[in-house]
Design a protein around this motif. Sequence first.
Motif, mmCIF file in Angstrom:
data_model
loop_
_atom_site.group_PDB
_atom_site.id
_atom_site.type_symbol
_atom_site.label_atom_id
_atom_site.label_comp_id
_atom_site.label_asym_id
_atom_site.label_seq_id
_atom_site.Cartn_x
_atom_site.Cartn_y
_atom_site.Cartn_z
ATOM 1 N N THR A 312 55.044 13.086 56.020
ATOM 2 C CA THR A 312 55.029 14.472 56.477
ATOM 3 C C THR A 312 56.418 15.046 56.749
ATOM 4 O O THR A 312 56.541 16.167 57.191
ATOM 5 C CB THR A 312 54.188 14.605 57.766
ATOM 6 O OG1 THR A 312 54.649 13.636 58.701
ATOM 7 C CG2 THR A 312 52.718 14.384 57.486
ATOM 8 N N LYS A 313 57.452 14.267 56.459
ATOM 9 C CA LYS A 313 58.789 14.737 56.828
ATOM 10 C C LYS A 313 59.658 15.132 55.637
ATOM 11 O O LYS A 313 60.561 15.937 55.763
ATOM 12 C CB LYS A 313 59.520 13.639 57.611
ATOM 13 C CG LYS A 313 58.881 13.292 58.927
ATOM 14 C CD LYS A 313 59.645 12.152 59.602
ATOM 15 C CE LYS A 313 58.796 11.444 60.642
ATOM 16 N NZ LYS A 313 57.801 10.537 60.036
ATOM 17 N N ASN A 314 59.371 14.544 54.468
ATOM 18 C CA ASN A 314 60.347 14.667 53.388
ATOM 19 C C ASN A 314 59.923 15.627 52.270
ATOM 20 O O ASN A 314 58.773 15.625 51.864
ATOM 21 C CB ASN A 314 60.587 13.287 52.785
ATOM 22 C CG ASN A 314 61.042 12.297 53.836
ATOM 23 O OD1 ASN A 314 62.159 12.354 54.293
ATOM 24 N ND2 ASN A 314 60.146 11.413 54.236
ATOM 25 N N GLY A 325 51.245 21.983 51.158
ATOM 26 C CA GLY A 325 52.599 22.435 51.466
ATOM 27 C C GLY A 325 53.675 21.481 50.984
ATOM 28 O O GLY A 325 53.374 20.476 50.335
ATOM 29 N N PRO A 326 54.943 21.791 51.322
ATOM 30 C CA PRO A 326 56.074 21.048 50.745
ATOM 31 C C PRO A 326 56.342 19.686 51.371
ATOM 32 O O PRO A 326 56.992 18.848 50.771
ATOM 33 C CB PRO A 326 57.261 21.976 51.005
ATOM 34 C CG PRO A 326 56.851 22.773 52.200
ATOM 35 C CD PRO A 326 55.365 22.947 52.116
ATOM 36 N N ASN A 327 55.823 19.482 52.571
ATOM 37 C CA ASN A 327 56.218 18.255 53.284
ATOM 38 C C ASN A 327 55.139 17.188 53.345
ATOM 39 O O ASN A 327 55.255 16.245 54.116
ATOM 40 C CB ASN A 327 56.652 18.602 54.716
ATOM 41 C CG ASN A 327 57.830 19.562 54.730
ATOM 42 O OD1 ASN A 327 58.588 19.630 53.761
ATOM 43 N ND2 ASN A 327 57.973 20.310 55.794
ATOM 44 N N TYR A 328 54.125 17.320 52.548
ATOM 45 C CA TYR A 328 53.031 16.346 52.577
ATOM 46 C C TYR A 328 53.011 15.585 51.260
ATOM 47 O O TYR A 328 52.939 16.180 50.194
ATOM 48 C CB TYR A 328 51.700 17.067 52.780
ATOM 49 C CG TYR A 328 50.507 16.141 53.006
ATOM 50 C CD1 TYR A 328 49.996 15.928 54.280
ATOM 51 C CD2 TYR A 328 49.889 15.496 51.934
ATOM 52 C CE1 TYR A 328 48.906 15.096 54.495
ATOM 53 C CE2 TYR A 328 48.797 14.656 52.131
ATOM 54 C CZ TYR A 328 48.314 14.462 53.415
ATOM 55 O OH TYR A 328 47.236 13.640 53.609
#
Length: 344
Positions: A312-314, A325-328
């Motif tokens: 969930t961070k990168n 979304g972009p961070n999953y």
Amino acid sequence: MVKSVKMTATSLAVLLLVLGHAMAQSSFKKNLATPKPAKPAQCCDEVRSLKVQVASLSSILEEMSKKQESDLMKVVRQMMDLEKLNQQHEARVTEAESKYSEIYNQIEIMQLQAAQSAPQQSTSDAIYDCASLYHKNYKISGEYKLPKDDFLGTPELNVYCDMENNGGGWTVIQRRKVGLTSFNRDWKQYKNGFGAIRGDFWIGNENIFRLTRQPTVLRIEMEDWEGETRYAEYAFFTVSNEMNSYKLFIANYSGNAGDSLRYHNNTNFSTKNKDNDKCVDNCAQLRQGGYWYNCCTDSNVNGVFYRYGSHTKNPDGISWYGWHGPNYSLKRVEMKIRPQSFVP
Ligand SMILES: *[C@@H]1O[C@H](CO)[C@@H](O)[C@H](O)[C@H]1NC(C)=O
Ligand SMILES: *[C@@H]1O[C@H](CO)[C@@H](O)[C@H](O)[C@H]1NC(C)=O
Ligand SMILES: *[C@@H]1O[C@H](CO)[C@@H](O)[C@H](O)[C@H]1NC(C)=O
Ligand SMILES: *[C@@H]1O[C@H](CO)[C@@H](O)[C@H](O)[C@H]1NC(C)=O
Ligand SMILES: [Ca+2]
């Protein structure tokens, strides 16, 4: 003889008496509180017995070290034996594996021959994808070997066919599910393909180009870490040749994952060593994959596989912005293609 022994004994006794007296006197003179109890005879006996003890101890020690040595040798020999056994086991496993794959290849060839001699259901003889195999009555999902075709100019190719989902006839071109294969590869590797056909792989841009020369449907299936699945389908999908940097064309989206490949429409393919994106940045390096990078992503299915808990961070994970979304980073992705004309 007897006399001389007696003599010696007597003189010894006398000598001992004198000596004992002298010593007693001297020690008396020196120190009244601590008289020395040791007598010379006793001392020598003790030394002698000590010597004997030392000798027997050192022989015991010697024996023990010999025993230890032989024990050590035994252990070493046992280890060597185990090593040999292990090697034999390994050799047997390798042999079994190669026999298995040989048998498997033979089955595949038999399947293909059976498929080729099966009653014709399609207008074309050529087997150049999973859809044509399906129409030759081969309807079980698995690994197949597509034969080389001189007329079409296609080389022999190992493929994975999904013959069961959504009507079957799908040729899988990409898969992420195991997570051990790096997708941060160079142009040549993306061109020719990499990975394991039953695990994670990219079939190769050259193969995608060849397989999409006829009007083709692309279906992208994905699963998140909660076990939910979504898909995105493009009724039109094609890729240019290498001269044109494997440029992507897609159209006519349907599905429930979101249209997150649209942003990548009409862009060239990029890898870490070939920046063909539409950005000042090097998207392939930032997103750590090979893809049709724009500036940079609305999806990144060739990104880094992050395990549950660290996804969930990168921004370089296996993402599909339209869904998570972009961070999953997703748990599983599969891209598969089939001719538009396919009828199950
Ligand atoms: C894509 O690559 C081709 C050559 O391979 C080049 O002519 C074209 O300008 C590139 N397009 C973009 C958008 O970078
Ligand atoms: C991709 O671009 C083409 C024009 O090159 C267009 O016809 C098509 O609709 C676009 N696809 C999507 C999904 O927007
Ligand atoms: C998209 O679908 C429409 C309507 O079915 C069709 O007319 C069009 O040709 C399709 N576009 C492509 C690129 O296949
Ligand atoms: C994704 O993470 C970046 C920072 O790592 C953050 O700026 C951004 O807001 C996050 N986006 C979403 C949709 O959570
Ligand atoms: Ca760039």
